[in-house]
Enzyme design. Structure first.
Site, PDB file in Angstrom:
ATOM      1  N   THR A   7     -13.447   1.354 -15.670  1.00  0.00           N
ATOM      2  CA  THR A   7     -13.617   0.142 -16.477  1.00  0.00           C
ATOM      3  C   THR A   7     -13.069   0.314 -17.877  1.00  0.00           C
ATOM      4  O   THR A   7     -12.508  -0.626 -18.459  1.00  0.00           O
ATOM      5  CB  THR A   7     -15.105  -0.242 -16.541  1.00  0.00           C
ATOM      6  N   THR A  83     -17.635   4.309 -14.569  1.00  0.00           N
ATOM      7  CA  THR A  83     -19.045   4.688 -14.643  1.00  0.00           C
ATOM      8  C   THR A  83     -19.718   4.736 -13.272  1.00  0.00           C
ATOM      9  O   THR A  83     -20.799   5.320 -13.143  1.00  0.00           O
ATOM     10  CB  THR A  83     -19.830   3.712 -15.542  1.00  0.00           C
ATOM     11  N   ASP A  84     -19.110   4.141 -12.240  1.00  0.00           N
ATOM     12  CA  ASP A  84     -19.714   4.180 -10.912  1.00  0.00           C
ATOM     13  C   ASP A  84     -20.031   5.608 -10.481  1.00  0.00           C
ATOM     14  O   ASP A  84     -21.046   5.852  -9.814  1.00  0.00           O
ATOM     15  CB  ASP A  84     -18.788   3.549  -9.872  1.00  0.00           C
TER      16      ASP A  84
END
Length: 322
Positions: A7, A83-84
């Site tokens: 992201t 960030t996943d």
């Protein structure tokens, strides 16, 4: 600074109908003028992937590359990614952080892509660079910096799907904070043993989660298909009684690790004694995960299997993390 995508490197694309990775490392650095005052920065675009598409092989290659850059005189590394999977990537990187390494390796990212108001990527990157450039961060292994908090990779978890304060270390709290541009380390913690480099292909290790009324049917499909298994059990390490014989049979052939689906606190070893309790399962050959959540337990088991570690070494690795 090494970029993997995510992201933090995304902008909204009308053609794709949503945010996709499009920014280079140079773009990220140019968006934060104060970075150049914090450190002399070299940028490398290593991958350009959403966090969900990264693999353990990518992280192994990353750590091999970081080891080479340290030998060339680099004093700190910032890794940006989605960030996943930051909590898993950082933890796996920490497993491969060799004993002779000393430089800070700091993972960071963003919850809001660069097209959104209040995008958090620039502030997170600045705090990560300030941490990686700090002598106080040397010897701490792999860190995650988010929202001016400094977390140890061993403990950090993503706790919210959208909040810009999504990351926390629920068992211990952050080990430090970035205050007015200066990292302040409150707790240096204790380093755990590293894992040898892989000697073969990545093994297939899966997670099976206990749920109310589940009869364990999925366990019957795993024989001869996986090299290791992690059970995300209820509470302190409990499963339905109907699972017990299946798990014992699997544990006779592959390492089976007992973790808690809760993700905080420790799996116990000797408090309960009913069929499917933690003591019953350990007696049947399962390995307690200690304080590791199922996903980090899976990575630790996978890393040791990839290194062809013997059973005793695998058990010792989990015992060191209780």
């Amino acid at each position: 600074m090494i970029t993997l995508g995510g992201t933090v490197a995304m902008t909204r694309s009308s053609e794709a109908g949503g945010a996709t990775p499009s920014l280079t490392g140079a773009d990220l650095v140019d968006a934060v003028p104060d970075l150049r005052r914090a450190a002399q920065i070299t940028v490398e675009d290593f991958r350009q992937l959403p966090g969900a598409s990264l693999t353990p092989a990518d992280i192994v290659a990353l750590m091999e590359h970081i080891a080479k850059t340290e030998a060339e005189g680099v004093r700190g590394v910032v890794v940006t990614q989605g960030t996943d999977t930051i909590e898993e990537s950082a933890f796996l990187a920490d497993l491969y952080y060799r004993k002779d390494m000393d430089i800070p390796v700091v993972f960071t990212g963003a919850m809001r892509n660069a097209s959104l108001p209040g995008a958090d990527g620039p502030a997170n990157i600045l705090a990560a660079v300030q941490t990686a450039a700090s002598a106080d961060a040397r010897g701490l292994g792999v860190l995650v910096v988010f929202g001016d908090e400094i977390h140890a990779a061993r403990h950090v978890r993503k706790m919210h799907t959208t909040s810009i304060t999504a990351f926390a270390s629920p068992n211990v709290g952050p080990i430090g904070h970035v205050v007015e541009g200066t990292p302040r380390i409150h707790n240096r913690g204790q380093r755990t043993p590293s894992v040898p480099w892989p000697s073969g292909p990545q093994p297939r290790v899966e997670v099976v989660t206990a749920a109310l009324g589940s009869d364990g049917f999925l366990l019957d499909t795993l024989k001869d298909t996986v090299q290791g298994l992690v059970i995300a059990a209820f509470g302190v390490g409990h499963v339905p009684a109907s699972w017990c014989d299946r798990l014992e049979a699997l544990a006779d052939t592959i390492p089976v690790v007992l973790a808690s689906r809760i993700g905080t606190g420790s799996v116990l070893t000797s408090t309960y004694g009913f069929a499917g309790s933690e003591s019953d399962l350990i007696a049947r050959g399962l390995i307690g995960a200690g304080t590791l959540d199922p996903f980090k337990a899976r990575l630790l088991l996978s890393a040791h299997l990839a290194a062809n570690s013997p059973r005793a070494e695998i058990e010792a690795a989990f015992a060191a993390r209780r």
